[in-house]
Scaffold this motif. Structure first.
Motif, mmCIF file in Angstrom:
data_model
loop_
_atom_site.group_PDB
_atom_site.id
_atom_site.type_symbol
_atom_site.label_atom_id
_atom_site.label_comp_id
_atom_site.label_asym_id
_atom_site.label_seq_id
_atom_site.Cartn_x
_atom_site.Cartn_y
_atom_site.Cartn_z
ATOM 1 N N ARG A 93 21.654 25.698 42.088
ATOM 2 C CA ARG A 93 22.665 26.347 42.796
ATOM 3 C C ARG A 93 22.001 26.356 44.318
ATOM 4 O O ARG A 93 22.809 26.748 45.092
ATOM 5 C CB ARG A 93 23.059 27.694 42.484
ATOM 6 C CG ARG A 93 23.150 27.868 41.158
ATOM 7 C CD ARG A 93 24.659 27.179 40.728
ATOM 8 N NE ARG A 93 25.303 27.159 39.283
ATOM 9 C CZ ARG A 93 25.841 28.068 38.953
ATOM 10 N NH1 ARG A 93 26.538 29.120 39.822
ATOM 11 N NH2 ARG A 93 26.252 28.169 37.653
ATOM 12 N N VAL A 206 27.167 29.413 34.318
ATOM 13 C CA VAL A 206 28.589 28.774 34.122
ATOM 14 C C VAL A 206 29.581 29.832 34.444
ATOM 15 O O VAL A 206 30.409 29.504 34.874
ATOM 16 C CB VAL A 206 28.563 28.133 32.839
ATOM 17 C CG1 VAL A 206 30.223 27.628 32.525
ATOM 18 C CG2 VAL A 206 27.884 26.893 32.822
ATOM 19 N N PRO A 209 30.212 31.000 38.820
ATOM 20 C CA PRO A 209 30.418 29.966 39.825
ATOM 21 C C PRO A 209 29.996 30.268 41.234
ATOM 22 O O PRO A 209 29.724 29.635 42.077
ATOM 23 C CB PRO A 209 31.677 29.403 39.764
ATOM 24 C CG PRO A 209 32.568 30.691 39.061
ATOM 25 C CD PRO A 209 31.602 31.216 38.194
ATOM 26 N N THR A 212 26.105 30.445 44.242
ATOM 27 C CA THR A 212 25.636 29.195 44.694
ATOM 28 C C THR A 212 25.519 29.195 46.462
ATOM 29 O O THR A 212 26.144 30.245 47.025
ATOM 30 C CB THR A 212 26.746 28.071 44.566
ATOM 31 O OG1 THR A 212 26.391 26.807 44.963
ATOM 32 C CG2 THR A 212 27.963 28.254 45.181
#
Length: 213
Positions: A93, A206, A209, A212
């Motif tokens: 990430r 997952v 999201p 990141t």
């Protein structure tokens, strides 16, 4: 925070109930449950670095009843499997791991419950041995919830917290911007544990999201 964990309990009760009925699942990994929650007002793209302890701690009844003591550490193989998978996902990430004394933007705190449905208050003192510049007057503060959490979870449940050490509030609270609770994955054989750890920690990311750069 109590509301957050009450929701977790609800799902765990469903899982445990299903495990007890006739013709239930044949494999324990079918019951794996991954819960995540986060602070929607926090920009996860801003921090660049994070730190993480070299061991995963065990939270058992003795530790809970003796605040201020250093918790025991999880089995080395299990501990490293958890840390390695968190590290792999954080690297993917765009985050860089640094030492806890190198002014990290985030600190990740993984733990495992040890004992039969340990009741515990997840509080600051579990991490006094590790957290940089630690002060016994600190407390965690979770987005949208009370800072304390008291609940019952299955043995082998992995709890991962992501804190921001640079945002200590005037009330001596450290924000927890992301949390993951993974139900009872540390059980059975070492090989089975490793597979479940990889799969469920990957699933936690997952489901997140927003984590990141």
């Amino acid at each position: 925070m109590k509301s957050c964990f009450y929701l977790i309990i609800y799902f765990l009760i469903i899982v445990f109930t299903n495990a007890c009925v006739p013709d239930g699942p044949d494999a324990i990994d079918v019951l794996d449950l991954v819960y995540t929650n986060f602070d929607p007002s926090y920009d996860f793209g801003t921090p660049a670095t994070y730190s993480m302890p070299e061991n995963v701690i065990l939270i058992d009844r003795e530790t809970v009843e003796n605040p201020g003591t250093t918790p025991p550490f999880a089995d080395f193989i299990i501990s490293q499997a958890i840390l390695d998978r968190i590290r792999s996902n954080m690297t993917a990430r765009g985050y860089i791991q640094v030492n806890e004394f190198n002014d990290p933007d985030l600190i990740i705190l993984p733990s495992i419950t040890d004992g039969n449905r340990v009741f515990y208050e997840y509080d600051w003192w579990f991490w006094g041995w590790y957290y940089p510049d630690f002060s016994p007057v600190w407390d965690w503060v979770y987005p949208g919830y009370l800072p304390a959490a008291i609940t019952s979870v299955e043995t082998g449940t992995v709890l991962i917290q992501m804190t921001n050490p640079k945002e200590l509030t005037s009330e001596n609270q450290i924000p927890v911007h992301w949390i993951s609770v993974i139900n009872g994955i540390v059980s059975g054989s070492t090989g089975d544990n490793a597979n479940r750890i990889v799969r469920t920690i990957d699933q936690a990311f997952v489901q997140s999201p927003y984590l990141t750069r």
